[in-house]
Write a protein that holds these residues in place. Structure first.
Motif, PDB file in Angstrom:
ATOM      1  N   ALA A  56      -3.836   8.546   0.206  1.00 45.43           N
ATOM      2  CA  ALA A  56      -3.749   9.984   0.465  1.00 45.43           C
ATOM      3  C   ALA A  56      -4.029  10.278   1.928  1.00 45.43           C
ATOM      4  O   ALA A  56      -4.958   9.717   2.511  1.00 45.43           O
ATOM      5  N   MET A  57      -3.233  11.135   2.534  1.00 45.90           N
ATOM      6  CA  MET A  57      -3.477  11.626   3.885  1.00 45.90           C
ATOM      7  C   MET A  57      -3.856  13.103   3.788  1.00 45.90           C
ATOM      8  O   MET A  57      -3.863  13.680   2.710  1.00 45.90           O
ATOM      9  N   ALA A  58      -4.201  13.724   4.948  1.00 49.64           N
ATOM     10  CA  ALA A  58      -4.650  15.119   4.905  1.00 49.64           C
ATOM     11  C   ALA A  58      -3.575  16.096   5.351  1.00 49.64           C
ATOM     12  O   ALA A  58      -3.298  17.076   4.668  1.00 49.64           O
ATOM     13  N   ILE A  59      -2.971  15.854   6.514  1.00 40.28           N
ATOM     14  CA  ILE A  59      -2.069  16.837   7.117  1.00 40.28           C
ATOM     15  C   ILE A  59      -0.847  16.164   7.731  1.00 40.28           C
ATOM     16  O   ILE A  59      -0.980  15.196   8.482  1.00 40.28           O
ATOM     17  N   CYS A  60       0.341  16.698   7.417  1.00 39.28           N
ATOM     18  CA  CYS A  60       1.556  16.315   8.130  1.00 39.28           C
ATOM     19  C   CYS A  60       1.842  17.475   9.074  1.00 39.28           C
ATOM     20  O   CYS A  60       2.275  18.542   8.631  1.00 39.28           O
ATOM     21  N   SER A  61       1.564  17.264  10.335  1.00 39.35           N
ATOM     22  CA  SER A  61       1.615  18.362  11.293  1.00 39.35           C
ATOM     23  C   SER A  61       3.040  18.585  11.795  1.00 39.35           C
ATOM     24  O   SER A  61       3.614  17.731  12.463  1.00 39.35           O
ATOM     25  N   GLY A  62       3.588  19.743  11.454  1.00 37.05           N
ATOM     26  CA  GLY A  62       4.924  20.108  11.939  1.00 37.05           C
ATOM     27  C   GLY A  62       6.044  19.762  10.989  1.00 37.05           C
ATOM     28  O   GLY A  62       7.183  20.198  11.194  1.00 37.05           O
ATOM     29  N   PRO A 106       7.271  16.206   4.303  1.00 40.11           N
ATOM     30  CA  PRO A 106       7.844  14.907   3.923  1.00 40.11           C
ATOM     31  C   PRO A 106       8.950  15.091   2.881  1.00 40.11           C
ATOM     32  O   PRO A 106       8.821  15.922   1.969  1.00 40.11           O
ATOM     33  N   THR A 107      10.009  14.331   3.019  1.00 37.87           N
ATOM     34  CA  THR A 107      11.021  14.247   1.966  1.00 37.87           C
ATOM     35  C   THR A 107      11.080  12.823   1.426  1.00 37.87           C
ATOM     36  O   THR A 107      11.872  12.519   0.547  1.00 37.87           O
ATOM     37  N   GLY A 108      10.240  11.952   1.983  1.00 30.65           N
ATOM     38  CA  GLY A 108      10.120  10.573   1.508  1.00 30.65           C
ATOM     39  C   GLY A 108       8.657  10.213   1.365  1.00 30.65           C
ATOM     40  O   GLY A 108       7.794  11.093   1.428  1.00 30.65           O
ATOM     41  N   CYS A 109       8.364   8.943   1.196  1.00 34.82           N
ATOM     42  CA  CYS A 109       7.009   8.528   0.812  1.00 34.82           C
ATOM     43  C   CYS A 109       6.337   7.563   1.786  1.00 34.82           C
ATOM     44  O   CYS A 109       5.354   6.915   1.434  1.00 34.82           O
ATOM     45  N   ASN A 110       6.864   7.474   3.011  1.00 36.31           N
ATOM     46  CA  ASN A 110       6.199   6.649   4.014  1.00 36.31           C
ATOM     47  C   ASN A 110       5.401   7.534   4.963  1.00 36.31           C
ATOM     48  O   ASN A 110       5.496   7.417   6.191  1.00 36.31           O
ATOM     49  N   THR A 111       4.605   8.399   4.373  1.00 35.61           N
ATOM     50  CA  THR A 111       3.940   9.449   5.146  1.00 35.61           C
ATOM     51  C   THR A 111       2.885   8.939   6.116  1.00 35.61           C
ATOM     52  O   THR A 111       2.460   9.674   7.003  1.00 35.61           O
ATOM     53  N   GLU A 112       2.443   7.686   5.962  1.00 40.14           N
ATOM     54  CA  GLU A 112       1.418   7.147   6.868  1.00 40.14           C
ATOM     55  C   GLU A 112       1.898   7.073   8.316  1.00 40.14           C
ATOM     56  O   GLU A 112       1.087   6.927   9.230  1.00 40.14           O
ATOM     57  N   HIS A 113       3.195   7.217   8.535  1.00 39.67           N
ATOM     58  CA  HIS A 113       3.728   7.136   9.897  1.00 39.67           C
ATOM     59  C   HIS A 113       3.805   8.489  10.596  1.00 39.67           C
ATOM     60  O   HIS A 113       4.076   8.553  11.791  1.00 39.67           O
ATOM     61  N   PHE A 127       0.739   5.346  12.959  1.00 41.39           N
ATOM     62  CA  PHE A 127       1.641   5.941  13.951  1.00 41.39           C
ATOM     63  C   PHE A 127       2.195   4.898  14.920  1.00 41.39           C
ATOM     64  O   PHE A 127       3.093   5.201  15.689  1.00 41.39           O
ATOM     65  N   ASP A 128       1.625   3.689  14.879  1.00 43.47           N
ATOM     66  CA  ASP A 128       2.006   2.651  15.843  1.00 43.47           C
ATOM     67  C   ASP A 128       2.677   1.467  15.143  1.00 43.47           C
ATOM     68  O   ASP A 128       2.663   0.354  15.659  1.00 43.47           O
TER      69      ASP A 128
END
Lengths: 338, 338, 338
Positions: free
Chosen positions: A275-281, A284-291, A311-312
């Protein structure tokens, strides 16, 4: 940095000894000052202004204000200037933070900043918005700071380290504003230096308890609390600096393909049930949200744990594959309430 | 959490999009708000009270008080209300902490809280009352915070993280009070939420320098400083919430068999010569004190190091073998002086 | 510690139980107090003074001062007493720190202290002036605190832990003063307890931006930024306590052979291209600076990383080989501006 003309004149006055212990491939100036009197009357070559006491007295007088948020400072005392103010929680705890008194009507309280101190530390010291306890499935909430009353950091240091004020849990707000400010920028230049600034305007926080502390109680930032389809709300944003196109370009090409700009999204969950907290801006339409989403619980794919989890990923100087742009990776995310 | 009737009415007004990227086994609501005006006049479904400025002004006026302890606030200014006050050290350092102005005559200053952030981190980040340096016999005092002037945390965060005020070393006191408050409880509910509250009444601190800082100079919380027979004082307690029987039940069955309730004990030493700081509510009659005493030096049996060293030994949902009860394991220990 | 005569008289009044669970090779007194009334009228055997409210009110009134430095406090308000004062940054952030108002004309602001919390933790928790992220060449700046606006610690805790105030980056100064104070000494005894005290008098900071924050932007404390010949400035010092001879004796015999006392030197670089921040009291003439210079970037020879990088190289009770003296190894380095 030094005024060169003045520096040359100093060389005449000051005894300078260049260290030459061995051959120096990267020669840097290396002064040794010995004549005190010589410097005594030299005007400083830098912008060393005298203290403006009149100004300082005005700033200090803000300690008389009694209010729980910047909005209340604005409404109660008529203040319209950006800067540091004193706030008081409902229990009477006093603290200082930054108020944005100009954007879209003003009254925005800086309540937190998320700062990535090292892409090499995977949920180690400094990862207060995920976990400082290593990657550990037994600790699904990690440090738990998204939904507790622990606080840390200072407003002036908000682009140099993580920051969380009592306002994060105390203020009852309706909207959020987010600034992405390059690391280590001074407070008085945040507004102009920000690479992205936006706010919500639909009063969505009314539905989630009035602040992020309450929102994340409803949508816990916790490993294995659900799957990718169980993310929290995605709220449309109004841009104050930047736009949908620039938002897209701040994230990696692969991320662009699975997200839609123009939103702030809460509590995404990725393929591995982290689980992450915020997708800024973005939404998500997919599931690789860690990036492209920040903060998190205590467990991720081992090399992805951290405040800016992965992010890296494609280790790049600039956005490439799943890697976010250098600008995004090296900017603190400042969170405001109103 | 949401008022369901109201939520249904919102569905009519608000455009809600449920994320459905894949089949969702754990369906959580997932609103996406797009119509700003729709929400504008909706009454908040939560208890979002307006700021009571009259109340806030009263709390802020407490910043005028000059005193070193809550006892002095009570005596000098006649305050009888529980809550946050400003205190000043002998050197003039100003800080805020919680005062219990009602229990047994009042005047109790919250000087510290011991909070276990993770049973999986063995003397890692967050173990400020033992060691954040790993289990290390070369560092017998660990972080040393029981007998130094380092401080950390905030009063409002005292059940979410470790807390230590300048009062810990500055206040000259006679008695102690201890509250066990479930993790993350807000300050205004601590008193009622506490699972155990008690105080000493024999002025024992007069014999040990007037506070824990001085007491632990006399009885160092240090590995290998002595054996099990060399523990510090055990002081009888008066219960404010709970009793000897409930105290016993908070610790594991095996611990009950080697301790006597009705005391607070300082600097116990276990079979392996590890030193702890406080046995809250009990006097050890055996030497496995790591299962029911908190804080410590820098070296323990490897899997026992931490702020609540080995409260989870028999990994149980509730008290079992040497494991303390879930209630005890997940409550911060708040320390007061008077 | 206890007044023995008085202690004996207490034994009569107080029921004392000596723990005797097993044979005790290291017998420590172990009182158990049961008779409350007995103690009630016993005078404390320790120096427990009553609060001097007149004094406390005077100290509290210092919160009215508005100034950015101790020099300004002295000039604007005529204060000449050492102790804690309130300062305000140009942005209006208020904080408390220690002012030395007497040495060489006074007006010195304590802006930071460098404290070695453990010689066994190699760039782990507590190594804020080097790195808390382990020894890592990928993180050449380490925690980066020499040139960012992060702050930590308190003035009263400055000899128990690292300390950094907003003044470190906010104050525009000309000279520096340095005190080496034994760990854990209380603020009111720092001056007398210091093993070494000195200051610069040639206004060298005018050439480097007015403070260390700016100086270290010009000379980054960063791994691999240059070689041993690329060190920053060495500035001559005036001794306030100690002299060139005592300075030499505080460092190891090998260090004495490659350094010259009577200076403070900035950003030395060692043979392995590791950068340090300050050589206190000396100017390096060789390249093993990790044994006598403090602070650093994020990468060192693996067993040398830390706030006092390798002061303990020849693991000695006192100075031996490359090891600094025990006095130097166990003293915090307090940094002042004027």
């Amino acid at each position: 940095m030094l005024d060169y003309t003045l520096f040359l004149s100093l060389v005449v006055l000051v005894s300078v000894e260049h260290a030459s212990l061995e051959s120096a491939p990267l020669q840097i100036e290396n002064e040794e000052l010995t004549h005190v009197e010589a410097i005594r009357d030299v005007e400083t070559p830098l912008n060393l202004t005298r203290t403006n006491f009149e100004r300082l007295d005005i700033l200090s007088n803000r300690s008389r204000y009694v209010a729980r948020s910047c909005k209340e400072i604005m409404d109660r005392y008529g203040e319209r200037e950006d800067g540091l103010y004193f706030l008081t929680t409902a229990n009477g705890m006093v603290y200082q933070t930054f108020c944005d008194m100009t954007t879209a009507g003003g009254g925005w309280t800086l309540v937190a900043s998320v700062h990535e101190n090292s892409y090499y530390g995977r949920c180690t010291v400094g990862d207060r918005w995920s976990s400082q306890q290593g990657n550990n499935a037994n600790l699904p909430d990690g440090d738990g700071n998204w939904s507790n009353r622990n606080t840390f950091g200072t407003a002036e240091g908000a682009t140099s380290d993580d920051f969380k004020t009592p306002g994060y849990y105390d203020i009852v707000a309706e909207d959020m504003s987010v600034w992405h400010v390059p690391n280590n920028f001074p407070l008085d230049h945040w507004n102009l230096a920000a690479i992205l600034r936006y706010h919500t305007s639909n009063r969505f926080l009314r539905l989630y308890g009035g602040n992020l502390f309450e929102l994340f109680k409803r949508y816990p930032v916790r490993y294995n609390v659900g799957s990718c389809s169980n993310r929290g709300p995605a709220v449309p944003i109004v841009y104050d600096h930047g736009d949908k196109e620039s938002t897209k370009m701040f994230y990696g090409p692969n991320s662009r393909a699975e997200s839609e700009p123009g939103f702030i999204t809460f509590r995404p969950i990725n393929n591995e049930r982290a689980a992450m907290a915020i997708c800024s801006g973005v939404k998500p339409t997919g599931c690789n949200t860690e990036h492209y989403c920040i903060g998190g619980g205590g467990y991720f794919h081992p090399v992805q744990c951290g405040d800016f989890p992965s992010f890296d990923w494609d280790t790049a100087v600039n956005s490439n594959g799943w890697s976010a742009s250098k600008e995004m990776r090296e900017a603190a995310v400042l969170l405001f309430y109103r």
